[in-house]
Design a protein around this motif. Sequence first.
Motif, PDB file in Angstrom:
ATOM      1  N   TYR A  94       0.820  -1.216   0.000  1.00 47.62           N
ATOM      2  CA  TYR A  94       0.000   0.000   0.000  1.00 47.62           C
ATOM      3  C   TYR A  94       0.855   1.268   0.000  1.00 47.62           C
ATOM      4  CZ  TYR A  94      -3.526   3.411   1.195  1.00 47.62           C
ATOM      5  OH  TYR A  94      -4.346   4.509   1.185  1.00 47.62           O
ATOM      6  N   PHE A  95       1.854   1.303   0.884  1.00 48.14           N
ATOM      7  CA  PHE A  95       2.663   2.513   1.017  1.00 48.14           C
ATOM      8  C   PHE A  95       3.872   2.528   0.086  1.00 48.14           C
ATOM      9  CE2 PHE A  95       0.651   2.410   5.291  1.00 48.14           C
ATOM     10  CZ  PHE A  95       0.041   3.641   5.237  1.00 48.14           C
ATOM     11  N   ASP A 102       5.339   6.634   7.481  1.00 48.93           N
ATOM     12  CA  ASP A 102       4.049   6.273   6.884  1.00 48.93           C
ATOM     13  C   ASP A 102       3.032   5.947   7.970  1.00 48.93           C
ATOM     14  OD1 ASP A 102       4.869   6.526   4.197  1.00 48.93           O
ATOM     15  OD2 ASP A 102       5.701   4.492   4.219  1.00 48.93           O
ATOM     16  N   PHE A 105       2.044   9.340   9.926  1.00 50.14           N
ATOM     17  CA  PHE A 105       1.171  10.281   9.224  1.00 50.14           C
ATOM     18  C   PHE A 105      -0.080   9.639   8.633  1.00 50.14           C
ATOM     19  CE2 PHE A 105       5.324  12.502   8.996  1.00 50.14           C
ATOM     20  CZ  PHE A 105       4.961  13.589   9.768  1.00 50.14           C
ATOM     21  N   ASN A 106      -0.093   8.339   8.497  1.00 57.50           N
ATOM     22  CA  ASN A 106      -1.261   7.635   7.953  1.00 57.50           C
ATOM     23  C   ASN A 106      -1.694   6.512   8.884  1.00 57.50           C
ATOM     24  OD1 ASN A 106      -1.420   9.000   5.293  1.00 57.50           O
ATOM     25  ND2 ASN A 106       0.620   8.120   5.072  1.00 57.50           N
ATOM     26  N   PHE A 107      -1.711   6.802  10.182  1.00 57.64           N
ATOM     27  CA  PHE A 107      -2.051   5.769  11.156  1.00 57.64           C
ATOM     28  C   PHE A 107      -3.450   5.209  10.920  1.00 57.64           C
ATOM     29  CE2 PHE A 107      -3.378   9.747  12.996  1.00 57.64           C
ATOM     30  CZ  PHE A 107      -4.620   9.469  13.534  1.00 57.64           C
ATOM     31  N   HIS A 108      -4.380   6.045  10.450  1.00 60.71           N
ATOM     32  CA  HIS A 108      -5.742   5.565  10.216  1.00 60.71           C
ATOM     33  C   HIS A 108      -5.760   4.487   9.133  1.00 60.71           C
ATOM     34  CE1 HIS A 108      -4.930   8.994   7.602  1.00 60.71           C
ATOM     35  NE2 HIS A 108      -5.804   8.488   6.759  1.00 60.71           N
ATOM     36  N   LYS A 109      -4.888   4.607   8.127  1.00 57.11           N
ATOM     37  CA  LYS A 109      -4.802   3.576   7.084  1.00 57.11           C
ATOM     38  C   LYS A 109      -4.194   2.297   7.640  1.00 57.11           C
ATOM     39  CE  LYS A 109      -6.602   5.452   3.577  1.00 57.11           C
ATOM     40  NZ  LYS A 109      -7.843   4.893   3.059  1.00 57.11           N
ATOM     41  N   ALA A 110      -3.183   2.444   8.495  1.00 53.50           N
ATOM     42  CA  ALA A 110      -2.563   1.268   9.098  1.00 53.50           C
ATOM     43  C   ALA A 110      -3.579   0.519   9.968  1.00 53.50           C
ATOM     44  CB  ALA A 110      -1.344   1.670   9.915  1.00 53.50           C
ATOM     45  N   TYR A 112      -6.834   0.627   9.559  1.00 55.32           N
ATOM     46  CA  TYR A 112      -7.822   0.037   8.653  1.00 55.32           C
ATOM     47  C   TYR A 112      -7.298  -1.271   8.059  1.00 55.32           C
ATOM     48  CZ  TYR A 112     -11.111  -0.576   4.877  1.00 55.32           C
ATOM     49  OH  TYR A 112     -12.040  -1.110   4.041  1.00 55.32           O
ATOM     50  N   ASP A 139     -10.517   3.692  -0.260  1.00 49.97           N
ATOM     51  CA  ASP A 139      -9.863   4.929  -0.715  1.00 49.97           C
ATOM     52  C   ASP A 139     -10.727   5.671  -1.728  1.00 49.97           C
ATOM     53  OD1 ASP A 139      -7.683   4.585   0.905  1.00 49.97           O
ATOM     54  OD2 ASP A 139      -6.374   3.798  -0.670  1.00 49.97           O
ATOM     55  N   GLU A 143     -12.241   9.406  -1.362  1.00 47.36           N
ATOM     56  CA  GLU A 143     -11.995  10.421  -2.395  1.00 47.36           C
ATOM     57  C   GLU A 143     -13.302  11.009  -2.916  1.00 47.36           C
ATOM     58  OE1 GLU A 143     -10.116  10.406  -6.831  1.00 47.36           O
ATOM     59  OE2 GLU A 143      -9.012   9.329  -5.275  1.00 47.36           O
TER      60      GLU A 143
END
Length: 161
Positions: A94-95, A102, A105-110, A112, A139, A143
């Motif tokens: 993903y990253f 990563d 700054f994108n803890f919510h994605k991690a 999820y 995603d 968006e």
Amino acid sequence: MIHFVLLINRQGKVRLTKWYSPYTQKERTKVIRELSGMVLNRAPKLCNFVEWRGYKVVYKRYASLYFCICIDQDDNELEILEIIHHFVGILDQYFGSVCELDLIFNFHKAYYILDEILIAGELLESSKKTVSRLIDSQDSLVETAQQEASVISNVIAQITE
């Protein structure tokens, strides 16, 4: 059963936690302090399994992060190592070569991604393709919602002028 997942860096700072068993905030802080001290002080040549408070902690270091999972005594350690590797593989996919920043700054994605792999302390999805497809659809939903919010904001701004 998995009791909790911890991601800590080499300095002992927590980057991600997910608790599947009930712990008070005081207990969580104590657990994190104990385990980070125990895992970070182990020699690299030692095995990735530690007995702790009647449980087993399985950990694996990837770059500057330690991925730790606490399990019951009778659970399979090798399966947990595979779950950790699976999680890291999806994060990498993903990253694009995941790093500590990563996750910061994108803890919510991690979170999820972790929630798509594990639910209630059990493995939910073992297919990287399925998890990737779910993440991509999430995603696209985000968006679309952001675009709609932008359009609504522009309409409101034009009306109020």
